[in-house]
Design a protein around this motif. Structure first.
Motif, PDB file in Angstrom:
ATOM      1  N   TYR A 184       0.819  -1.213   0.000  1.00 16.96           N
ATOM      2  CA  TYR A 184       0.000   0.000   0.000  1.00 16.96           C
ATOM      3  C   TYR A 184       0.855   1.266   0.000  1.00 16.96           C
ATOM      4  O   TYR A 184       0.548   2.242  -0.689  1.00 16.96           O
ATOM      5  N   PHE A 185       1.935   1.268   0.763  1.00 14.60           N
ATOM      6  CA  PHE A 185       2.726   2.488   0.900  1.00 14.60           C
ATOM      7  C   PHE A 185       3.901   2.565  -0.074  1.00 14.60           C
ATOM      8  O   PHE A 185       4.534   3.612  -0.189  1.00 14.60           O
ATOM      9  N   LEU A 186       4.195   1.481  -0.797  1.00 11.84           N
ATOM     10  CA  LEU A 186       5.251   1.526  -1.794  1.00 11.84           C
ATOM     11  C   LEU A 186       4.850   2.483  -2.919  1.00 11.84           C
ATOM     12  O   LEU A 186       3.784   2.343  -3.505  1.00 11.84           O
ATOM     13  N   ARG A 187       5.665   3.494  -3.168  1.00 15.20           N
ATOM     14  CA  ARG A 187       5.435   4.531  -4.182  1.00 15.20           C
ATOM     15  C   ARG A 187       4.193   5.380  -3.881  1.00 15.20           C
ATOM     16  O   ARG A 187       3.729   6.113  -4.757  1.00 15.20           O
ATOM     17  N   ASN A 188       3.652   5.271  -2.698  1.00  9.66           N
ATOM     18  CA  ASN A 188       2.480   6.068  -2.338  1.00  9.66           C
ATOM     19  C   ASN A 188       2.889   7.532  -2.201  1.00  9.66           C
ATOM     20  O   ASN A 188       3.849   7.843  -1.493  1.00  9.66           O
ATOM     21  N   PRO A 189       2.194   8.452  -2.852  1.00 11.55           N
ATOM     22  CA  PRO A 189       2.627   9.857  -2.816  1.00 11.55           C
ATOM     23  C   PRO A 189       2.624  10.486  -1.425  1.00 11.55           C
ATOM     24  O   PRO A 189       3.326  11.471  -1.200  1.00 11.55           O
ATOM     25  N   ILE A 190       1.861   9.935  -0.492  1.00 13.27           N
ATOM     26  CA  ILE A 190       1.807  10.564   0.833  1.00 13.27           C
ATOM     27  C   ILE A 190       3.092  10.346   1.626  1.00 13.27           C
ATOM     28  O   ILE A 190       3.320  11.031   2.625  1.00 13.27           O
ATOM     29  N   SER A 191       3.932   9.420   1.178  1.00 10.38           N
ATOM     30  CA  SER A 191       5.085   9.065   2.005  1.00 10.38           C
ATOM     31  C   SER A 191       6.410   9.138   1.255  1.00 10.38           C
ATOM     32  O   SER A 191       7.363   8.458   1.602  1.00 10.38           O
TER      33      SER A 191
END
Length: 728
Positions: free
Chosen positions: A156-163
Motif C-alpha cells: 500500500y505504501f510503496l510509491r504512495n505519494p503521501i510518504s
C-alpha cells in the motif's frame, strides 16, 4: 553510462524507477543539480553513501524479512557481481550489500527486480521496510497470522505519494503476539494482533495500536493509541497518521523531525483528533486484507516427536563430535510450530554477515528440507520454517558444515550489532570488534548463557541506534573520551532497556561511559554481579530496577578511571592506528533542497505525476501529488526570500502572509491555506481531483511568473524554461 539489461519480469513501475535512477546518476556525474538533492533522491532508492568515498551501501527491502530460496541466490549473485560477496542482515530485516559503485546500482536493482526484490524506499524520508515477528504464521502464541497485513502495508505504501518526502523516516512493525517480538514499543506504528467478540459472539480480528516510539539520541517508548482497532482499519489509520506527520511534522531541525516529537508536542488526544480530520480524504475508509498467494499454514499435521526421540534419531546419523553440539542446538535454536508436528529452525549468524557461497548453499538446504519461506530475523539471523522432525538431524549436519548451527539463537550470547565504523558515516567507534570480543569471552567464560533468553545485548556504533542499544537489557553505543591531548574509543553503557518480566518494552538508562577495550571486563562485572546477587527467578531488568542506576554506576565506575590508560586503549578494536573521531555526513534521511530553481523543477515533476494519476483514474494519489505541488512551489518562493519554515502547515501560513496578495485578485481572495488544506475537507472523488490538480497547475504557473519577475528586477539569469502540466 552502461546499457541497462532489464527483463520482462520487471514491472513497468520498477523499470521506470531504474531508468530514472540511471538518468539521475548520469546528470549528477555531469555536474547537474545539487549534491543534497541527489542524495535525497538516491536514498529513497536504497542507495546509501558509505564512510569510504566513492562506494555505496545498497539496502535491499525485504518486507517482514521474507525471502525465497531463489531470491536469496539472486542477492548472493548480485553481491558477487557488484559488491564484496557478503550479505549483511540488519535489525530491520533488510539485507545490505556494501562497496557498490554508484554507476552499478541501476543494473544491480534491475537484477533484483527480476526476482521481485525492490530497493524502493529502503532509505530516506519514506515509509521504511515493514518489519514483523519472524515467527508470524507459525507462532504458537499468535491470535492470527500478521503476515498478510505486513505484506498489504508494504504494497500500500510503496510509491504512495503521501510518504515520498516526509520530514523524516517512518517505521512500522507487526508483532505476532502480546510478547511484542517485533518491538512495536519503539516504532512510529506498532501493531499487536488481538481477538475480541462482537455483539453476535463471533471472534473479530484487530490490533492494539502503539504510536510514536523511537530510538536515536532521544529515545521514546510508544504510546497506546487503541487497545483494539478493527483489522480493516489498520491501513487507513496508518495512512491518516502519516498524512498528519507529513503536514505537521518538523522539517528544519532534523533531530526533532520524528513522529515521537510530534506526538510529544501535540499530545495523544490532539494528534488522534488530527488523524480523524484526515479520514474523509482517505481513498479507503476500511481496507480488508486478502490472504497471501503463498500460505504454508494448511500443510497436513504430522506426529510430533519428543526431544528424546529426535536425539535418538540424531545418534543414529551424526558423528560423535556433532552429537556434542546437537542437543544444545535442538534446545536453543529449534521450536515446535503451532502447526502440529512441524518445526522452526533459527540460525545464529555472527554480526549478521553471510558469504554469498554460504547463502547459495543455504538456499539449496531450504529447497530440500524446509518451506520456501525464509525469514530474516530482527536479531540479524534467519528462520527456516516447516521442517519435519525426522529431518532435523540431517538439517543440523548440513547447517553445521556451513557454520550456521551455532547454539544460542537470540540468547545473551547472541549479540545484535550494526556495522559501525566498518562502513557507516555516522559511527564513532567499532561495533564489530567489540561484538566479536564479547561473544568469544562469553563462550569461553559463561558457556551456559546460550540458554539465557532474559538478557539481550545490543551494540550500536553511535547514539543513533541502528543496533537498537536503547532497547537492550545491556546496551552499548560507540563514543569517545578525551584523555589529555589524546582521544580513546569509548562505549556508553545503557542498562534496563528491552522487555521486563512481562512483555512491556522500555528504554534503557545511560549509566556510564568507559574505554572500549574495557567492554569485556564491564560485561564480566555485570554478569557476575547478576549471577551472584539476583533473587531466584528475578529477571535482569527487575534486578536492575531493584538495585537502581546508581548501584550499577558505582559497580562500573572503576572501569572509567583514566589515571592508568594502557597504550592499546588508544586504539579501537580491529585497528592498529591511534583512534580519532571521524564522523561524516549522515545519510539516515535526506537534506532539504535549498535552491529555488531546483525546487521549482521538483514541483513541476510532482504536477506531472498528478496528471498521470488522473489519466489512470487514481484520484486520491493525484490529489496528493497536487498537494505536494502546492507545497513545493510555495517553498521555492519562500526560499528565495530566505524564509525557512519548520512544517508544511507553517509553510502554508507563511506563504499566505508573504505572497497572498500577489496570487489572488479581488474576485478570488480565497486564502492559500484554505485552498491547500481543502485536501482533507473533501472525499477523493474524480471531480475534486480534477479541480484540485487544475488549481495546482495554475498556482505553479503563477509561481514561475512571480519568480521570473523577481529575477528580472535583480538582473539575475532567468529560470530555465519549464513546461507546467501533463506533458512536461
Amino acid at each position: 553510462m552502461n546499457t541497462l539489461k532489464i527483463t520482462e519480469n520487471v514491472s513497468t513501475a520498477a523499470q521506470r524507477d531504474i531508468f530514472e535512477l540511471q538518468r539521475k546518476i548520469g546528470a549528477f556525474t555531469d555536474g547537474e543539480g545539487s549534491e543534497e538533492a541527489f542524495r535525497k533522491y538516491r536514498l529513497a532508492r536504497g542507495v546509501y553513501g558509505q564512510r569510504q568515498p566513492g562506494v555505496q551501501m545498497i539496502r535491499i527491502k525485504l518486507p517482514y524479512g521474507r525471502v525465497t530460496a531463489d531470491q536469496l541466490v539472486r542477492i548472493a549473485d548480485c553481491s558477487d557481481e557488484f559488491a564484496t560477496g557478503n550479505l549483511h542482515a540488519t535489525t530491520r530485516q533488510d539485507i545490505q550489500l556494501h562497496f557498490v559503485k554508484l554507476s552499478d546500482s541501476p543494473q544491480l536493482w534491475a537484477n533484483l527486480e527480476d526476482a521481485n526484490i525492490t530497493l524502493r524506499e529502503a532509505c530516506g524520508n519514506t515509509v521504511r521496510n515493514v518489519t514483523a515477528s519472524s515467527t508470524a504464521g507459525i507462532d504458537p502464541d499468535e491470535p492470527f497470522d500478521v503476515t498478510p497485513y505486513a505484506q498489504a502495508i508494504f504494497e500500500y505504501f510503496l510509491r504512495n505519494p503521501i510518504s515520498q518526502e516526509m520530514g523524516r523516516k517512518f517505521k512500522i512493525s507487526l508483532s505476532s503476539s502480546e510478547k511484542d517480538s517485533a518491538f512495536g514499543f519503539m516504532h512510529d506504528v506498532g501493531l499487536i494482533p488481538r481477538l475480541t467478540q462482537n455483539a453476535q459472539g463471533e471472534l473479530v480480528k484487530g490490533f492494539k495500536v502503539l504510536i510514536g516510539g523511537g530510538l536515536g539520541a532521544q529515545p521514546f517508548p510508544a504510546q497506546v493509541a487503541y487497545e483494539f482497532l478493527p483489522e480493516d482499519q489498520a491501513i487507513p489509520f496508518t495512512e491518516a497518521l502519516i498524512r498528519v506527520f507529513d503536514r505537521y511534522g518538523e522539517r528544519t531541525r532534523r533531530h526533532k523531525a520524528r513522529m515521537k516529537f510530534l506526538l510529544n508536542d501535540l499530545g495523544l488526544e490532539t494528534l488522534l483528533e488530527k488523524v480523524q480530520e484526515e479520514w474523509i480524504a482517505l481513498k479507503s475508509k476500511r481496507l480488508p486484507v486478502a490472504p497471501l498467494a503463498f500460505d504454508w499454514q494448511n500443510l497436513p499435521e504430522r506426529t510430533p516427536l519428543s526431544s528424546e526421540e529426535i536425539a535418538a534419531l540424531a545418534a543414529e546419523k551424526l558423528a560423535a563430535e556433532a552429537m556434542d553440539i546437537f542437543p544444545k542446538w535442538l534446545a536453543t535454536n529449534v521450536f515446535e510450530q503451532k502447526q502440529k508436528g512441524w518445526y522452526g529452525v533459527q540460525l545464529r549468524v555472527l554480526l549478521g554477515d553471510m558469504s554469498s557461497d554460504t547463502a547459495r548453499a543455504l538456499a539449496e538446504i531450504v529447497r530440500q528440507h524446509a518451506a520456501d519461506d525464509i525469514r530474516v530475523t530482527v536479531n540479524q539471523g534467519y528462520l527456516l520454517r516447516f521442517v519435519k522432525a525426522e529431518d532435523l538431524p540431517v538439517l543440523f549436519e548440513k547447517l553445521h558444515a556451513l557454520g550456521l548451527a551455532e547454539p544460542g539463537f537470540d540468547s545473551t550470547a547472541d549479540i545484535t550489532t550494526c556495522p559501525g565504523t566498518d562502513t557507516c558515516n555516522l559511527a564513532i567507534s567499532s561495533s564489530y570488534g567489540i561484538t566479536r570480543a564479547l561473544e568469544v569471552m562469553m563462550k569461553e567464560e559463561y558457556p551456559d548463557l546460550i540458554y539465557n533468553n532474559d538478557i539481550k545485548i545490543k551494540i550500536s556504533g553511535c547514539m543513533n541506534g541502528c543496533g537498537q542499544h536503547s532497547a537492550a537489557n545491556i546496551g552499548f553505543h560507540g563514543s569517545s573520551i578525551k584523555n589529555g591531548k589524546l582521544v580513546l574509543p569509548a562505549l556508553q553503557v545503557l542498562l534496563g532497556g528491552g522487555f521486563t518480566g512481562v512483555s512491556e518494552g522500555q528504554i534503557g538508562d545511560k549509566v556510564i561511559k568507559l574505554p572500549s577495550k574495557r567492554g569485556p571486563e564491564a560485561m564480566r562485572y555485570l554478569l557476575s554481579d547478576y549471577q551472584t546477587n539476583a533473587f531466584e527467578g528475578e529477571y535482569f531488568n527487575q534486578y536492575y530496577a531493584r538495585q537502581t542506576k546508581n548501584y550499577f554506576y558505582q559497580l562500573l565506575k572503576p572501569l572509567a578511571d583514566l589515571s592508568k590508560v594502557q597504550d592499546d586503549e588508544y586504539r579501537d578494536w580491529d585497528h592498529d592506528e591511534l583512534f580519532k573521531t571521524e564522523v561524516g555526513v549522515g545519510e539516515c534521511a535526506g537534506v532539504m533542497i535549498d535552491l529555488v530553481g531546483t525546487t521549482l523543477i521538483e514541483a513541476n515533476e510532482k504536477l506531472s505525476l498528478a496528471h498521470e494519476m488522473l489519466a489512470e483514474g487514481v484520484w486520491a494519489d493525484g490529489i496528493y501529488h497536487a498537494y505536494n505541488t502546492f507545497i513545493t512551489g510555495a517553498k521555492a518562493l519562500l526560499i528565495g526570500e530566505g524564509i525557512a519554515t519548520n512544517t508544511q502547515y507553517g509553510l502554508v501560513k507563511e506563504f499566505d502572509t508573504q505572497f497572498g496578495k500577489q496570487f489572488y485578485t479581488s474576485e478570488n481572495e480565497t486564502p492559500f491555506a484554505e485552498v491547500v488544506f481543502s485536501i482533507n475537507k473533501n472525499e477523493p472523488t474524480e471531480a475534486f481531483a480534477r479541480t484540485f490538480v487544475e488549481a495546482a497547475g495554475e498556482f505553479l504557473a503563477k509561481v514561475k511568473e512571480v519568480r521570473d519577475k523577481q529575477l528580472a528586477e535583480t538582473g539575475a539569469p532567468a529560470l530555465q524554461e519549464l513546461t507546467f502540466g501533463q506533458d512536461s
